[in-house]
Scaffold this motif. Sequence first.
Motif, PDB file in Angstrom:
ATOM      1  N   ALA A 308       0.978  -1.053  -0.014  1.00 30.33           N
ATOM      2  CA  ALA A 308      -0.392   0.115  -0.235  1.00 30.33           C
ATOM      3  C   ALA A 308       0.755   1.645  -0.089  1.00 30.33           C
ATOM      4  CB  ALA A 308      -0.579   0.126   1.069  1.00 30.33           C
ATOM      5  N   ALA A 309       0.564   2.018  -1.366  1.00 33.44           N
ATOM      6  CA  ALA A 309       1.830   2.997  -1.207  1.00 33.44           C
ATOM      7  C   ALA A 309       0.615   4.624  -1.923  1.00 33.44           C
ATOM      8  CB  ALA A 309       2.823   2.789  -1.844  1.00 33.44           C
ATOM      9  N   GLY A 310       1.214   5.629  -2.102  1.00 36.01           N
ATOM     10  CA  GLY A 310       1.402   6.437  -2.583  1.00 36.01           C
ATOM     11  C   GLY A 310       2.129   7.491  -3.270  1.00 36.01           C
ATOM     12  N   GLY A 311       1.574   7.743  -4.299  1.00 36.05           N
ATOM     13  CA  GLY A 311       2.828   8.949  -4.697  1.00 36.05           C
ATOM     14  C   GLY A 311       1.857   9.907  -6.379  1.00 36.05           C
ATOM     15  N   LYS A 312       2.994  10.816  -6.808  1.00 36.74           N
ATOM     16  CA  LYS A 312       1.933  11.863  -7.320  1.00 36.74           C
ATOM     17  C   LYS A 312       2.863  11.837  -8.414  1.00 36.74           C
ATOM     18  CE  LYS A 312       4.469  15.189  -4.473  1.00 36.74           C
ATOM     19  NZ  LYS A 312       4.287  16.572  -3.373  1.00 36.74           N
ATOM     20  N   THR A 313       2.191  13.079  -9.615  1.00 36.72           N
ATOM     21  CA  THR A 313       2.882  13.787 -10.349  1.00 36.72           C
ATOM     22  C   THR A 313       2.363  14.912 -10.249  1.00 36.72           C
ATOM     23  OG1 THR A 313       1.621  13.616 -12.751  1.00 36.72           O
ATOM     24  CG2 THR A 313       3.042  11.536 -12.148  1.00 36.72           C
ATOM     25  N   THR A 314       3.433  16.172 -10.870  1.00 37.68           N
ATOM     26  CA  THR A 314       3.180  17.507 -10.791  1.00 37.68           C
ATOM     27  C   THR A 314       3.808  17.755 -12.849  1.00 37.68           C
ATOM     28  OG1 THR A 314       5.173  17.568 -10.421  1.00 37.68           O
ATOM     29  CG2 THR A 314       3.656  17.801  -8.799  1.00 37.68           C
ATOM     30  N   GLY A 315       2.808  18.603 -13.374  1.00 34.83           N
ATOM     31  CA  GLY A 315       3.523  19.459 -14.378  1.00 34.83           C
ATOM     32  C   GLY A 315       3.321  18.650 -16.046  1.00 34.83           C
ATOM     33  N   LEU A 316       2.614  17.040 -14.957  1.00 34.93           N
ATOM     34  CA  LEU A 316       2.800  16.273 -16.073  1.00 34.93           C
ATOM     35  C   LEU A 316       1.133  16.107 -17.132  1.00 34.93           C
ATOM     36  CD1 LEU A 316       3.844  13.025 -15.343  1.00 34.93           C
ATOM     37  CD2 LEU A 316       5.009  14.742 -17.245  1.00 34.93           C
ATOM     38  N   GLY A 317      -0.128  16.436 -15.644  1.00 29.13           N
ATOM     39  CA  GLY A 317      -1.675  16.254 -16.025  1.00 29.13           C
ATOM     40  C   GLY A 317      -1.810  14.804 -16.407  1.00 29.13           C
ATOM     41  N   VAL A 318      -3.294  14.508 -16.195  1.00 29.11           N
ATOM     42  CA  VAL A 318      -3.728  13.285 -15.648  1.00 29.11           C
ATOM     43  C   VAL A 318      -3.899  12.054 -17.147  1.00 29.11           C
ATOM     44  CG1 VAL A 318      -6.247  12.288 -15.830  1.00 29.11           C
ATOM     45  CG2 VAL A 318      -5.649  13.798 -14.801  1.00 29.11           C
TER      46      VAL A 318
END
Length: 341
Positions: A308-318
């Motif tokens: 179970a983990a989390g993450g993110k992207t910034t500036g990429l868009g969906v």
Amino acid sequence: MQNFEAFREIIATPQKIVITTHFKPDADALGSSLGLAGYLKKKGHQVQVITPSDYPKFLFWMQGHEDVLNYEDFKVQRKASQLIADADMIFCLDFSALSRIESMADVVRKSKATKVMIDHHINPENFATFVYHDAKAAATAQLIFQLIVLLGDKHLIDIPMGECLYAGIMTDTGSFRHPSTTPEVHRIAADIMEIGVNTNRVHRRIYDSTSLDRLKFLGYVLSEKMVVVPEYRIVYFVVTAEELKQFNSQTGDTEGIVNYGLQIDGIVMSVIIVDRPEAIKMSFRSVEEFAVNGLASKHFSGGGHKNAAGGKTTGLGVEATIQKLLNLLPEYKNELLSVPR
């Protein structure tokens, strides 16, 4: 805990204490914070829980919730900052890196207070004087319970405190079905039940108190937004900002949706991608030996537990985030296909 006797000596006398936890607290984060707050108040300390953001309404039943300060609320931010600056001790619960408390990070870092980290996530940062860390623990609430016992104060755990701690353990173990559910976890749950906690009521307060909007949202996501990629044994969901608005989505409404993907026979990894104002947020879930924390850390500025983990992207868009995920799958194909189900 390292330097346990020194820690015991410090908290033996009344202190001004702030307790905080990670951004968008879940049941373990808030339950640990309020459970510990209840204990420390009984020991004569001056205690304030400050969260870096709001949290789901299905946690509002926890005793002490009404006194929590939300740092994102500009009406209380100055007061909260002053409490952090003036604190003798700051307990950092259910996170191991100051970046997890977002805009509070600098204020906490600059405070001269003695910092205490209690957490079960991997790769803890070295920012605290006292650290009670166990990556094998099922929940931070488990560690809070164990710490109170180590301090010889198990008898001080009352029903409201027990409810908070049980909620944290129950949710972080997936209602006691995740591999982290050890015999010790069950023994702690039994101890909490013996205090008089109605565990059925705790479960209902969290899982059976959803709004009509949230239920419709869940149905929509499962029926319209689920994508199965059988050749890699994964499922992913994508939720746009427009869809969140359409269903009047509130904090916590996307929580748990990612788990539904793993109910499909043969699926090894499930991912949900949510378009938030601050970033594209991602949650990963997996089964058996496939570790999603490494994938999240390496490719999506995240981390967490093995399954179970989390993450993110910034500036990429969906769309770019989806494509990035799909482009990575060949790299993990052998691992995904080798997992028994």
